[in-house]
Design a protein around this motif. Sequence first.
Motif, PDB file in Angstrom:
ATOM      1  N   ASP A 189      13.183   1.212  -3.728  1.00  0.00           N
ATOM      2  CA  ASP A 189      12.112   0.268  -4.065  1.00  0.00           C
ATOM      3  C   ASP A 189      12.377  -0.362  -5.428  1.00  0.00           C
ATOM      4  O   ASP A 189      12.320   0.324  -6.448  1.00  0.00           O
ATOM      5  CB  ASP A 189      10.761   0.986  -4.066  1.00  0.00           C
ATOM      6  CG  ASP A 189       9.583   0.020  -4.079  1.00  0.00           C
ATOM      7  OD1 ASP A 189       9.715  -1.067  -4.671  1.00  0.00           O
ATOM      8  OD2 ASP A 189       8.536   0.364  -3.519  1.00  0.00           O
ATOM      9  N   PRO A 190      12.651  -1.673  -5.482  1.00  0.00           N
ATOM     10  CA  PRO A 190      13.008  -2.299  -6.752  1.00  0.00           C
ATOM     11  C   PRO A 190      11.830  -2.458  -7.709  1.00  0.00           C
ATOM     12  O   PRO A 190      12.027  -2.620  -8.913  1.00  0.00           O
ATOM     13  CB  PRO A 190      13.538  -3.676  -6.325  1.00  0.00           C
ATOM     14  CG  PRO A 190      12.833  -3.958  -5.032  1.00  0.00           C
ATOM     15  CD  PRO A 190      12.657  -2.628  -4.357  1.00  0.00           C
ATOM     16  N   LYS A 191      10.618  -2.399  -7.177  1.00  0.00           N
ATOM     17  CA  LYS A 191       9.428  -2.619  -8.006  1.00  0.00           C
ATOM     18  C   LYS A 191       8.735  -1.328  -8.422  1.00  0.00           C
ATOM     19  O   LYS A 191       8.261  -1.190  -9.551  1.00  0.00           O
ATOM     20  CB  LYS A 191       8.436  -3.520  -7.251  1.00  0.00           C
ATOM     21  CG  LYS A 191       7.269  -4.015  -8.087  1.00  0.00           C
ATOM     22  CD  LYS A 191       6.332  -4.883  -7.273  1.00  0.00           C
ATOM     23  CE  LYS A 191       6.916  -6.255  -6.996  1.00  0.00           C
ATOM     24  NZ  LYS A 191       6.884  -7.121  -8.196  1.00  0.00           N
ATOM     25  N   TYR A 192       8.681  -0.360  -7.528  1.00  0.00           N
ATOM     26  CA  TYR A 192       7.890   0.847  -7.783  1.00  0.00           C
ATOM     27  C   TYR A 192       8.716   2.130  -7.845  1.00  0.00           C
ATOM     28  O   TYR A 192       8.170   3.202  -8.073  1.00  0.00           O
ATOM     29  CB  TYR A 192       6.815   1.000  -6.700  1.00  0.00           C
ATOM     30  CG  TYR A 192       5.895  -0.187  -6.582  1.00  0.00           C
ATOM     31  CD1 TYR A 192       4.914  -0.434  -7.544  1.00  0.00           C
ATOM     32  CD2 TYR A 192       6.008  -1.082  -5.529  1.00  0.00           C
ATOM     33  CE1 TYR A 192       4.070  -1.528  -7.450  1.00  0.00           C
ATOM     34  CE2 TYR A 192       5.171  -2.184  -5.419  1.00  0.00           C
ATOM     35  CZ  TYR A 192       4.205  -2.405  -6.380  1.00  0.00           C
ATOM     36  OH  TYR A 192       3.378  -3.489  -6.285  1.00  0.00           O
ATOM     37  N   MET A 247       2.668   6.075  -2.590  1.00  0.00           N
ATOM     38  CA  MET A 247       3.677   7.125  -2.736  1.00  0.00           C
ATOM     39  C   MET A 247       4.135   7.250  -4.192  1.00  0.00           C
ATOM     40  O   MET A 247       4.385   8.362  -4.679  1.00  0.00           O
ATOM     41  CB  MET A 247       4.859   6.867  -1.807  1.00  0.00           C
ATOM     42  CG  MET A 247       4.509   6.943  -0.315  1.00  0.00           C
ATOM     43  SD  MET A 247       3.514   8.377   0.195  1.00  0.00           S
ATOM     44  CE  MET A 247       4.635   9.727  -0.174  1.00  0.00           C
ATOM     45  N   LYS A 248       4.207   6.149  -4.897  1.00  0.00           N
ATOM     46  CA  LYS A 248       4.509   6.221  -6.336  1.00  0.00           C
ATOM     47  C   LYS A 248       3.391   6.968  -7.062  1.00  0.00           C
ATOM     48  O   LYS A 248       3.641   7.796  -7.951  1.00  0.00           O
ATOM     49  CB  LYS A 248       4.659   4.814  -6.915  1.00  0.00           C
ATOM     50  CG  LYS A 248       4.864   4.809  -8.431  1.00  0.00           C
ATOM     51  CD  LYS A 248       4.815   3.422  -9.015  1.00  0.00           C
ATOM     52  CE  LYS A 248       4.952   3.472 -10.538  1.00  0.00           C
ATOM     53  NZ  LYS A 248       4.850   2.118 -11.152  1.00  0.00           N
ATOM     54  N   GLN A 289       0.797  -1.229   0.000  1.00  0.00           N
ATOM     55  CA  GLN A 289       0.000   0.000   0.000  1.00  0.00           C
ATOM     56  C   GLN A 289       0.833   1.283   0.000  1.00  0.00           C
ATOM     57  O   GLN A 289       0.621   2.167  -0.831  1.00  0.00           O
ATOM     58  CB  GLN A 289      -0.950   0.013   1.207  1.00  0.00           C
ATOM     59  CG  GLN A 289      -1.797   1.294   1.288  1.00  0.00           C
ATOM     60  CD  GLN A 289      -2.886   1.204   2.322  1.00  0.00           C
ATOM     61  OE1 GLN A 289      -3.541   0.169   2.459  1.00  0.00           O
ATOM     62  NE2 GLN A 289      -3.110   2.276   3.071  1.00  0.00           N
ATOM     63  N   ILE A 290       1.767   1.411   0.946  1.00  0.00           N
ATOM     64  CA  ILE A 290       2.557   2.648   1.012  1.00  0.00           C
ATOM     65  C   ILE A 290       3.398   2.811  -0.244  1.00  0.00           C
ATOM     66  O   ILE A 290       3.493   3.911  -0.822  1.00  0.00           O
ATOM     67  CB  ILE A 290       3.440   2.658   2.281  1.00  0.00           C
ATOM     68  CG1 ILE A 290       2.552   2.744   3.535  1.00  0.00           C
ATOM     69  CG2 ILE A 290       4.436   3.821   2.252  1.00  0.00           C
ATOM     70  CD1 ILE A 290       3.315   2.566   4.838  1.00  0.00           C
ATOM     71  N   ARG A 291       3.988   1.730  -0.712  1.00  0.00           N
ATOM     72  CA  ARG A 291       4.842   1.780  -1.904  1.00  0.00           C
ATOM     73  C   ARG A 291       4.047   2.227  -3.127  1.00  0.00           C
ATOM     74  O   ARG A 291       4.507   3.066  -3.913  1.00  0.00           O
ATOM     75  CB  ARG A 291       5.467   0.401  -2.133  1.00  0.00           C
ATOM     76  CG  ARG A 291       6.354  -0.051  -0.992  1.00  0.00           C
ATOM     77  CD  ARG A 291       6.667  -1.535  -1.035  1.00  0.00           C
ATOM     78  NE  ARG A 291       7.482  -1.878  -2.200  1.00  0.00           N
ATOM     79  CZ  ARG A 291       7.779  -3.118  -2.543  1.00  0.00           C
ATOM     80  NH1 ARG A 291       7.328  -4.145  -1.824  1.00  0.00           N
ATOM     81  NH2 ARG A 291       8.521  -3.338  -3.599  1.00  0.00           N
ATOM     82  N   VAL A 292       2.840   1.683  -3.278  1.00  0.00           N
ATOM     83  CA  VAL A 292       1.994   2.035  -4.428  1.00  0.00           C
ATOM     84  C   VAL A 292       1.470   3.461  -4.312  1.00  0.00           C
ATOM     85  O   VAL A 292       1.496   4.234  -5.277  1.00  0.00           O
ATOM     86  CB  VAL A 292       0.821   1.035  -4.548  1.00  0.00           C
ATOM     87  CG1 VAL A 292      -0.198   1.502  -5.586  1.00  0.00           C
ATOM     88  CG2 VAL A 292       1.342  -0.349  -4.923  1.00  0.00           C
TER      89      VAL A 292
END
Length: 303
Positions: free
Chosen positions: A250-253, A240-241, A235-238
């Motif tokens: 972050d290797p994905k986002y 913030m992106k 959730q946070i990674r998505v």
Amino acid sequence: MDVVTFQIEEAYDRERIDKVIAALNEEWSRSQVQQWLKDGLVTVDGKVVKANYKCSAGDEVTITLPEPEPLDVEPEEMILDIYYEDADVLVVNKPRGMVVHPAPGHMRGTLVNGLLAHCKDLSGINGVLRPGIVHRIDKDTSGLLMVAKNDMAHESLVNQLVHKTVTRKYKAIVHGVIPHDYGTIDAPIGRDKHDRQSMAVVEDGKEAVTHFRVLERFLDYTFIECQLETGRTHQIRVHMKYIGYPLAGDPKYGPKRTLPIDGQALHAGILGFRHPRTGEYLEFEAPLPQEFEQLLDLLRNNR
């Protein structure tokens, strides 16, 4: 069998029951929920319903969680950073790089393997691969997790997550300088239509709300605290992106050129909940890992 009961909120009026239930807990997949519905384990106001039932605000939904399967995961002796433990719950500080629960092809070295060696009496509600696991954090995210040691505790903690009364605060370093001190991201999250291995903000996703505040600004980065209202995968990674400030490392986002850290700069630092048996509110705080502090020192020196 254990039971979870809740009322349908206005936000879910006219939504399919399988979608609503799957949105309540990140550990429940849509296919798993649909099987529960087929098996007659879900009722609305006392009546069994099908997966395509359209909810109405105020409906009382009862889920009778199925009995767990026999456990088939090997215990492994390991040093665990335990912050709290009694007969019902355990709070553990997971290090960066550790997977929470086993998966096919990755059955060793996980937090669950270590917990089984330490406790031997975890709740079995989430099945053979996730005993005691009520919520999880990503492999490269460090920080606090609550673990249920019996089914009563598991049911209570799940209900607290469903009713959004669990406190979950994270520290993160993101790319870019966020100009405002506070913000809320309210954007639904689901599988990325173009990459099924990733999550994204999508129109038909699950409700997801993240609150954030700026702790410190640097030349090209911002140090923030995020508080979760919901708990979606990544959730946070998505989020913030989505607003243009992806997590450092972050290797994905995130962007490929970033700070010297292996994985996203994200730490689950504060966890609070009501004890399942006593009702007492408990809150725990884990300090930033050393490598996270070193990143902040690097950024402060480069200002």
